[in-house]
Structure formats: C-alpha cells, structure tokens
Design an enzyme around this catalytic site. Sequence first.
Site, PDB file in Angstrom:
ATOM      1  N   GLY A  29     -48.190   8.620  25.818  1.00  0.00           N
ATOM      2  CA  GLY A  29     -46.880   8.033  25.558  1.00  0.00           C
ATOM      3  C   GLY A  29     -46.954   6.910  24.556  1.00  0.00           C
ATOM      4  CD  GLU A  44     -52.061   3.912  23.960  1.00  0.00           C
ATOM      5  OE1 GLU A  44     -52.323   4.583  24.955  1.00  0.00           O
ATOM      6  OE2 GLU A  44     -52.739   3.957  22.931  1.00  0.00           O
ATOM      7  CB  SER A  91     -56.281   6.875  30.610  1.00  0.00           C
ATOM      8  OG  SER A  91     -55.411   6.960  29.531  1.00  0.00           O
ATOM      9  CB  SER A  92     -54.805  12.299  29.230  1.00  0.00           C
ATOM     10  OG  SER A  92     -54.287  12.422  30.518  1.00  0.00           O
ATOM     11  CB  SER A 142     -51.593   4.973  29.090  1.00  0.00           C
ATOM     12  OG  SER A 142     -52.778   5.257  29.745  1.00  0.00           O
ATOM     13  N   GLY A 143     -50.778   5.927  32.265  1.00  0.00           N
ATOM     14  CA  GLY A 143     -50.821   5.518  33.675  1.00  0.00           C
ATOM     15  C   GLY A 143     -49.485   5.651  34.363  1.00  0.00           C
ATOM     16  CG  ASN A 154     -54.418   6.445  34.259  1.00  0.00           C
ATOM     17  OD1 ASN A 154     -55.029   6.521  35.325  1.00  0.00           O
ATOM     18  ND2 ASN A 154     -53.675   7.426  33.779  1.00  0.00           N
ATOM     19  CB  THR A 185     -52.234  13.583  33.797  1.00  0.00           C
ATOM     20  OG1 THR A 185     -52.334  13.016  32.500  1.00  0.00           O
ATOM     21  CG2 THR A 185     -53.228  14.702  33.957  1.00  0.00           C
TER      22      THR A 185
HETATM   23  N1  LIG Z   1     -46.599  11.357  41.877  1.00  0.00           N
HETATM   24  C1  LIG Z   1     -47.630  10.582  42.128  1.00  0.00           C
HETATM   25  N2  LIG Z   1     -47.985  10.354  43.402  1.00  0.00           N
HETATM   26  C2  LIG Z   1     -49.042   9.586  43.689  1.00  0.00           C
HETATM   27  N3  LIG Z   1     -49.813   8.995  42.786  1.00  0.00           N
HETATM   28  C3  LIG Z   1     -49.511   9.173  41.473  1.00  0.00           C
HETATM   29  C4  LIG Z   1     -48.411   9.984  41.089  1.00  0.00           C
HETATM   30  N4  LIG Z   1     -48.371   9.968  39.757  1.00  0.00           N
HETATM   31  C5  LIG Z   1     -49.398   9.206  39.336  1.00  0.00           C
HETATM   32  N5  LIG Z   1     -50.084   8.701  40.351  1.00  0.00           N
HETATM   33  C6  LIG Z   1     -51.251   7.812  40.294  1.00  0.00           C
HETATM   34  O1  LIG Z   1     -51.285   7.219  39.031  1.00  0.00           O
HETATM   35  C7  LIG Z   1     -52.497   7.493  38.367  1.00  0.00           C
HETATM   36  C8  LIG Z   1     -52.232   7.704  36.896  1.00  0.00           C
HETATM   37  O2  LIG Z   1     -51.506   8.878  36.665  1.00  0.00           O
HETATM   38  P1  LIG Z   1     -51.714   9.790  35.413  1.00  0.00           P
HETATM   39  O3  LIG Z   1     -50.883  10.995  35.612  1.00  0.00           O
HETATM   40  O4  LIG Z   1     -53.117   9.991  35.105  1.00  0.00           O
HETATM   41  O5  LIG Z   1     -51.078   8.933  34.298  1.00  0.00           O
HETATM   42  P2  LIG Z   1     -50.876   9.303  32.775  1.00  0.00           P
HETATM   43  O6  LIG Z   1     -51.303  10.725  32.611  1.00  0.00           O
HETATM   44  O7  LIG Z   1     -49.436   9.109  32.542  1.00  0.00           O
HETATM   45  O8  LIG Z   1     -51.696   8.384  32.035  1.00  0.00           O
HETATM   46  C9  LIG Z   1     -53.040   8.725  38.994  1.00  0.00           C
HETATM   47  O9  LIG Z   1     -54.430   8.725  38.932  1.00  0.00           O
HETATM   48  C10 LIG Z   1     -52.539   8.571  40.419  1.00  0.00           C
HETATM   49  O10 LIG Z   1     -53.423   7.777  41.170  1.00  0.00           O
HETATM   50 MG   LIG Z   2     -52.635  11.465  31.468  1.00  0.00          MG
END
Ligand SMILES: Nc1ncnc2c1ncn2[C@@H]1O[C@H](COP(=O)(O)OP(=O)(O)O)[C@@H](O)[C@H]1O
Ligand SMILES: [Mg+2]
Length: 1081
Positions: free
Chosen positions: A387, A389, A160-161, A107-108, A157, A112
């Site tokens: 992912g 956890e 977080s989804s 997560s984070g 995060n 997403t």
């Molecule tokens: N490629 C990227 N470039 C810039 N910031 C990113 C990138 N990927 C993730 N982040 C930052 O990380 C945070 C968490 O990403 P997210 O995709 O929501 O994580 P996950 O879905 O894996 O939990 C996002 O809100 C963003 O601020």
């Molecule tokens: Mg996510």
Amino acid sequence: MEVKTSLLDNMIGVGDMVLLEPLSEDSFLGNLKKRFDHSEIYTYIGSVVISMNPYRSLPIYTPEKVEEYRNRNFYELSPHIYALADEAYRSLRDQDKDQCILITGESGAGKTEASKLVMSYVAAVCGKGHEVNKVKEQLLQSNPVLEAFGNAKTVRNDNSSRFGKYMDIEFDFKGDPLGGVISNYLLEKSRVVKQPRGERNFHVFYQLLSGASDDTLRKLKLDRDFSKYNYLSLDSAAVSGLDDAANFRTVRNAMQIVGFMEDEVQSVLELVAAVLKLGNIEFKPESRCNGTDESRVKDKNDLKEMCELLGIEQSVLERAFSYRTVEAKMEKVSTTLNVAQAYYARDALAKNLYSRLFSWLVTRINESIQAQTKARHKVMGVLDIYGFEIFENGDNSFEQFIINYCNEKLQQIFIELTLREEQEEYIREGIEWTNIEYFNNAIICDLIENNQNGILAMLDEECLRPGTVTDETFLDKLNTICADHQHFESRLNKNSKFLNDHSLPHNCFRIQHYAGKVLYRVEGFVDKNNDLLYRDLSQAMYKANHSLIKQLFPEGNPAKVNLKRPLTAGFQFRASVGTLMRNLQTKNPNYIRCIKPNDKKASHIFTDSLVRHQVRYLGLMENVRVRRAGYAFRQPYEPCLERYKMLCKRTWPHWKGPAREGVEVLMADLQIPTEEISYGRSKIFIRNPRTLFFLEEKRKQCLQDLATLIQKIYRGWKCRTHFLLMKKSQIVVAAWYRRYAQQKKYRNIKSATTMVQSYTRGWQARKLLRELKHQKRCEEAVTTIAAFWHGTQVRREYRKFFRANAGKKIYDFTIQRIIQKYFLGLKSSMPSMSPIDRKWPARPYGFLDGVHTELRKIFHHWRCKKYRDQFTEEKKAVYEEKLEASEIFKDKKALYPSSVSQPFKGDYLEISKNPKYQKLNSAVDEKVLLADVVNKINRANGKGTPRIFLLTKKNFVLADQKTGQVKASIPLPDVTSVSVSTQKDGFFALKLKEGSASAVKGDFLLSSEHLIEIITKLHRIGATAADREKLKVDISDEFLVQFKQDKVCVKFIQSSPKNGNSVSCKRKNNRLLEVSVPTSP
Ligand SMILES: Nc1ncnc2c1ncn2[C@@H]1O[C@H](COP(=O)(O)OP(=O)(O)O)[C@@H](O)[C@H]1O
Ligand SMILES: [Mg+2]
C-alpha cells in the site's frame, strides 16, 4: 421460513458509511472506532469493504460463518469479507463476469491476511472432488513458499510482503477451480543486502539456518549462527511468535505439494546459501603503479565455498570483482574496480541473484498451478499489493515512489471503474445522469508516467544520457520540466513559492498524491533505476556449472551479447503496472481497503491520528462522497416494498400490483420529497441517507405497533382456537359419555328383560311339564286301567280254558327254557378232545343228573371214536391186542396194570437178525409172532432154566438159550388152557390136551416177564383159528400142573418184601410148589 435479515438490523454504528449522517471525517472515524470497539472490523462503503486489522484472532472465520454467508445477498448480513468474496464468486459463477479483488492498505493493515481469507472462502464454497481439491491445495500452498522468499519482518509488520502479488484463479463453467497464474511486482531486493534498523532480511534466510538439518547445512557449507553472515542484520534476528524452524518445514512441505522436485529444492537452497556467502566476501584496496586503487578479495575462503556451491570457477568470479569490461562500438575496454565499486558489484550480484531466484520461483509455481485444460475459463484475480508508503522523516526513496505510483494507478482505476459502474447503473435504470464532482487523480498519474515529460520518463532519459549523470542532475531536470505542475513541489523550482518551505529539503521533491503529500529524496534514484549488473558478473554466472544459475542469467551468454542497455527498473515497472491495469479494467472490481488501527501491532488500540491518516490517503472519504454524489442508497423494488410496506395502509399487508407502483404509493403516502428519490427500472434510488433513516425509524416504530397487533391477533387467535378446541372436545366428551350411559342403561334393561323372560319361560315350562306329566300319567293310568280291565275281561272269559292247560304249558315252557340254557352253557364250557381228560362241567340242576352223565359218556365215546379214527392198521392191531389183554386180565391179575404202558413188542430177541439164532429161525418155517427168553420151572426144585420161547401161528417152540437147539415144539391146538395167578408174578402153566402127542411130557410151567403179552397172543391165535376151541385162561392162586404122571399143585402166596424183592418158587412137597410173591410196597 428463512428469516430475512438486513445489513440495517442490529447495526453497531452504521454498517455502510454511505449512510453516515452527517458525513465528516470525525463522524467517519467515530463510526469506525465504535464498530472496532465492538469487534466489528468490517464496514462497507457501498460495495467496498473496509477492514480494520484486529491484531487478534476473531471467531468470525469458522466453517459455520462460511455457511452463513454462502449464497446470501451482499447487504443481507452484517459486513464481512466473506460477503464480498461470496458476491464476487457468485457473479463469476452465475453471471460469467471475471472478477478482481483489489486489496489495498498500508503495510501491516491486513492485506495479505485478507487475500488469504478470500481465497480460503472461495476454496470452501467452490466444488469438491479429488482433482479440484488438489488444485485448491496447490493454490493455497503457493502462499507459504512465496511468503518465505518474499516476506520479511519490518517495523510495521512481522510478516510484511515485500513484493506485489497478483494472482488469477481460474474456474471452469461450474465454478470449480482449474488452476492459477501469479504475477509478482517489484520485489524489494535492496533488503537482501541491507535492512533498516529493527527489520530483518527475507524470512527464508533465517528459516534455512534454524530449520535445516545439520547434514543439509554441511552440504550448503553454512553455519547455523546468524552472526556469521554480513547480510543478516543482528538486532532483530529472532521475532517473537515466529518459529523459523517450524516454518522451514512448512515451506518445504508446501514446495513438495506445489510440485517442486527434490533437486529443484536443493538448487534453490544452494542459491540462498550462495547469497549469504556472497555477503561475506570482502575486499581490500591494492595500490597500483599507475596510482589507482584496485580491489582484491580479502579472505578467499567464502569466495571459494560460494564458487563450489554454484560450480563457478573461482578465478573467473574473482576477476569479475576486480575488472569491468565495457564494450563500445566493437571495442572492449577493461577497467579496474576500486573497493567501493567491488562492493557495489557484489551487492548488485546478490540482489540480482535473489530477485531473479524469486521470479524463477513464481514462474515455477505457475508451471505447477496453471490450468491443465485450454477450455475457456473464468478468472478471479486477487491483488495484494503494497500500500501507500510514506516515511514521515522524508526517507522515501525510489521504492516508495514506485509503490505510491502503483497505488495512484489503483486509485485511478478505482475511480474510473466505480464511477463508470455508477454511471452505467444510472443509464441502465434510466435515471437522469447528474454530473458528480470528485477528485480525479489522472493528473498525478500523468505527472509520473507521461511518456514525454513524466517523472519516470525523465529518469530514464537521465540514465541513458551520456556524460555524468547523478541524482542531482535528475532533480534539476525535474525542476525545469515539472515546475508548473500543480502536484509537484521542489525547493529549487522555478516557481518560487517553495523557496522558503523548510519542510522541503534541497535534495528532495514532493508530490501531492491523491492520498497526501510525499517527500522523496532523490538519492539513489538513478542507480536503482539503472539496476546495473556488470556484464562480467552475469557472464561469470552464466559459466556456472549449475543449471538454475545458468537459467537466471541468460544475458551472460556470450553468444547473445546485447549491446543495448537493459531496461530500467522504472520502465519495467511502468510496463507491468500498465499491463496490470489493462487486465483489471476488463474485470469486475471488488475492493477491500485495509486499515491498521495502531502502530504497536496490538489489539483493542485505536490510534485516532493513525487511522485518520490512512482514511485520508486511502481516499475513503472521497470514496463515500463519490458514492453519495449520486444516490446514497438503492434497492430493488421488491425488497424495498417488502421492508417498508407496513408504513402505508394501502400497501399493508399485501400489495396486489407491481412492486414499483407499490413503492411509489408508499413514498407518496409518506410524503417523501420527490427530489429525494428517483425511480429506476428495477430499483429505487434514495439520494440522502437521512431519508433512508427516516424510513428505518418509521419502520422501527411501525414494527413495534405491528408487534403489538400481531401479539393481539395472535392472543385472540390463540384464545379462540383454544376455546374452539375445548368446545369441540366437550362435544366429543359429551357424545362419548351419552353413548356410554345409553349403552349401560341398555345393558341393564337387557339383562333385566332376560331375567324376567327366563323366569317366565321357566315357569311356563314347568307348568307345561306338569301338565304334560299329568297328561302322561293320565294316559298311562288309562292304559293300565284298560289293560287291567282287558286282562280282567280276558281272564274272566278264558278262566275256564286257562285252568285246564296253563300249568303244563308253563311247565313245558320253563323246562324248555332251562334245558335250552343248560345246553348253551354246556356248549360254551366243553372239555378238551383228549380221551384221557376227565374234566366235565358240573351239573346245574339235579333233575338233569342222568342226562348230564349220559352226555358225558356220549361225548367221551365220541371223542374216543374220533381218536381211534386217526389210528393206522398196525396201531389198531396193537390196540386190539391190548384190548384183548385187558379183557383177559383186567381186574383179575395184579400184574396187568404194569403191562398196560408197555407196548407189545413181540420179537424181543430179534431172531431173524441175530445170526446166533439162524438155525432156530430156519427150523421155524412160519412167521415168529413172539420170541422171548422164559424160565422153565423145574418141578423138582422149583428153580427156573432159561429157554427161548418162540410163538408162531401154529405152534410154540422151546429152545436152548445157548445153543438154540429146539427142546420142544408144541402145536397150538394141543394147548387147552393156560393158568396164571392173580398176583404180580410171571408164572404161567400151559396145559396140554390129554392124550395128545405133546402131552407126554406133561404141562409146561414157565415164568416170563412178558406174561401178559404171551398169553394175550396165545389167546388171539386161538380166537382167530376157526378150527379150534378158544384157549381157556384160568386165573387163580392155586392150580394143578400135570408133570408126566403126577399132578402138582402150584400155590401162590403173598410174602413180605423183606424176604427179597424177587419171586421165589419152592418145592414144599411132592405135590406142592409154593410161589411166594412179594407184595408191592
Ligand atoms: N483479519 C485478521 N484477523 C486477525 N489478525 C489479522 C487479520 N488481519 C491481519 N492480522 C494480523 O496482522 C498481521 C499483518 O497482516 P498482513 O496481512 O501481513 O498485513 P499486510 O499484508 O497488509 O502487510 C498479520 O500477521 C496478523 O497477525
Ligand atoms: Mg502483505
């Protein structure tokens, strides 16, 4: 020419972990860190992309980047998520292979974000057009809606989804998007009623309260204050960098774009509000007579408002919170609920309400975005699932168990597909298959999902078992059944090896997942698996007067009472994971493995231990090993030969034969050990990265030499071309110069020649002219001399004749010429034809005087004659009379000139017309030639008496002027002469023939103004009558007049005008009458 680049160019660390040498966890981490420090967040493991979360925006997602990666080969550019997206999209479009993009990570870690990047890349490169853009927009806008309802702030995060999401994007044969289908997996619904410390409930609650208008809130019976709601944890309600109000607007807008109706949005918001209200319903115990505690709603206000919102009858819901009806074998038993049970029921309702709402949203979005055509389409699936956890303190519960199970399955499919693909490639390329040693996690999957003795199956069994069922009984069961499993660990295991393992508490079990050991606490497993919602509650919901609520609780329909227990959460999840896996297996997988560099959500920090942990549980090392178990590197022959051909003389610069032979020659030449390489049908396989680096190193050196060679040749070529150019220019310049010089010389010679020529010609011409002139003069001289000579001769000969006649001849000739000239001159200067014109040209020569005068006369006569010829008979008579008058009087009587201009009128009295003279007229029988008044001069006093004087052809008559009585009528033959003076007077005396009858009374002395006319007429009559003598006219200033017997002399004298202007006649004496005539002034 397009520059061919490679992943291997300008590499920071190693772009592809497969090439890492030596391969160890440390070197792996070192490489990741090195690349991360240089902002290279993407690294490959073969075709798998490792993505490090940069926690800052990098300038690598621009439209230019999209263009750069568009239609390029995967290894052509430095690692990027776009390369993967492009590869997937192209093989979907061009090779008709359905694709799936599997994004995993903690997560984070950026899953997403990665899924959004892939979607936006595909949206950017696929077709354009109004319809297509609308589809794209709807697909992209489904994200904010799902994120609002399914994402929450967690400690890991901020966004977080809290659900698993798999989205199929469907394309037509051209690669244009047609629509999509979203599947959601296991929303973490426990979050609705309780959130861990430092975490929030789902975004939508906060967004609604901060972003909705006052009016909306009033309608939803909500208060803006977060603290009013039990379900909203307070400690982290506001998140920095997250604008809930703005996001609310974004979500509403996205809902509109996706196609939600206004009333649907309203219903959704009502449900969200209802969940909040539900959280505020509290219970109090009420003792009953039978000693049991019964729960009662504490403050009914929230309950009432909630019921109003959803259109539920308050009493129905209130009852549902207090009683539970159990139906068994056609019997209905109603039991009361204690406070704890009431709270449980309330939370279960809230969780169900929310999770069912979420599922409904997904279904509704799918309705909007589903492809409109039934035509066959290609699919690209994007899986963004939570992912692995692991909570370090062993706080892992049912959710983590499920999540990790899911990841385990994904790993399985990854291994299966990767290996299968690898295997297939070897077979395709005709390479001997060497068995690859790798860890297959199928055994762990089996431990969890096996139908007979899998953990999930046992959990279900336990839940369905009659009798008391607790989490502990479940653990006991596990302990007996799974005791021997090598990946299952428990303290109370029959297998006593964990008896003294204090890291393993009693109420826990541990599973050795492929990515590490995870300690699960059994507490809540049974409940969560059961996911019980009392039927009374679902029936109460079904009764609601709210279409959406009714839809969400179909099992509440009393007509469809189903006595079977509802499916357990574990069972459902297992089924959906099974479907998902089957779905994924039909597709070509593409992996993105996300890694979180630190726990602080901070950029530039690389926490070694954290990354190491993730690398482990993501199985990345495994990944590399699996990849390297066969051959680390493979490449089609053509690009390989192209890249390394400079390393061998025989292949450089051009290899004529097939590429494969070229590569073989090349490798043999480089003495690469044969076990290091295998030659496939279209690719060369290199077993060890070392070999590749050896090749790369050689290439690098060779490139330097080549660069020098190229430089050398280029310089040589440049100098030579320059020289040749100069030479060519020199020839051109010389040619032009020569031409110019020759032209100039030629012009000089030409002008000189012309000059000389002109001088010579001039000289010759002048010479000729001189000669000709001389000749001419000679000829003239000869002629002249001859002429003179002839003249002399002729004169000498004719001298004798010449002297006799020449003078006269010359004279005659001259005179002739002069006269000729004179006449011609006269002709041109003739005067006019008027007879009174006196002009006449002056005479030119004195000797022509007579001729000149004569000619003038002749001309005058001639023109007079011409003039006269125009006259009529009467006019002629008049002029004849006038002529006669002139013959008689001209130059004789001074009166005459004044009469010339007066026409002779004759009848002055108009006697025939005047009635006064009618008698007189009749007395005269002949034609009257003249009628006038005259004065008859009295002899006695010289005075005049007026008398009418008539003249006919035969006689003249004197009559009284007044009476017209005839006084005397005298026949003309009796008149012998007439006398007049020379002066200007009008006196005249008519003398009668002596002895005639008329003469008795004597002569008549008369005076008339028309004297000239009277006398002329008398004279004319006399001249025409043949029988008579011509009348004699005497003109003198003294004449005698016979008065009866006496002769009286009439004398005319001239008097000065002062005595009066009139003529006066006086008697001087008996014999003299004196007439004085005034001289004209
Ligand atoms: N490629 C990227 N470039 C810039 N910031 C990113 C990138 N990927 C993730 N982040 C930052 O990380 C945070 C968490 O990403 P997210 O995709 O929501 O994580 P996950 O879905 O894996 O939990 C996002 O809100 C963003 O601020
Ligand atoms: Mg996510």
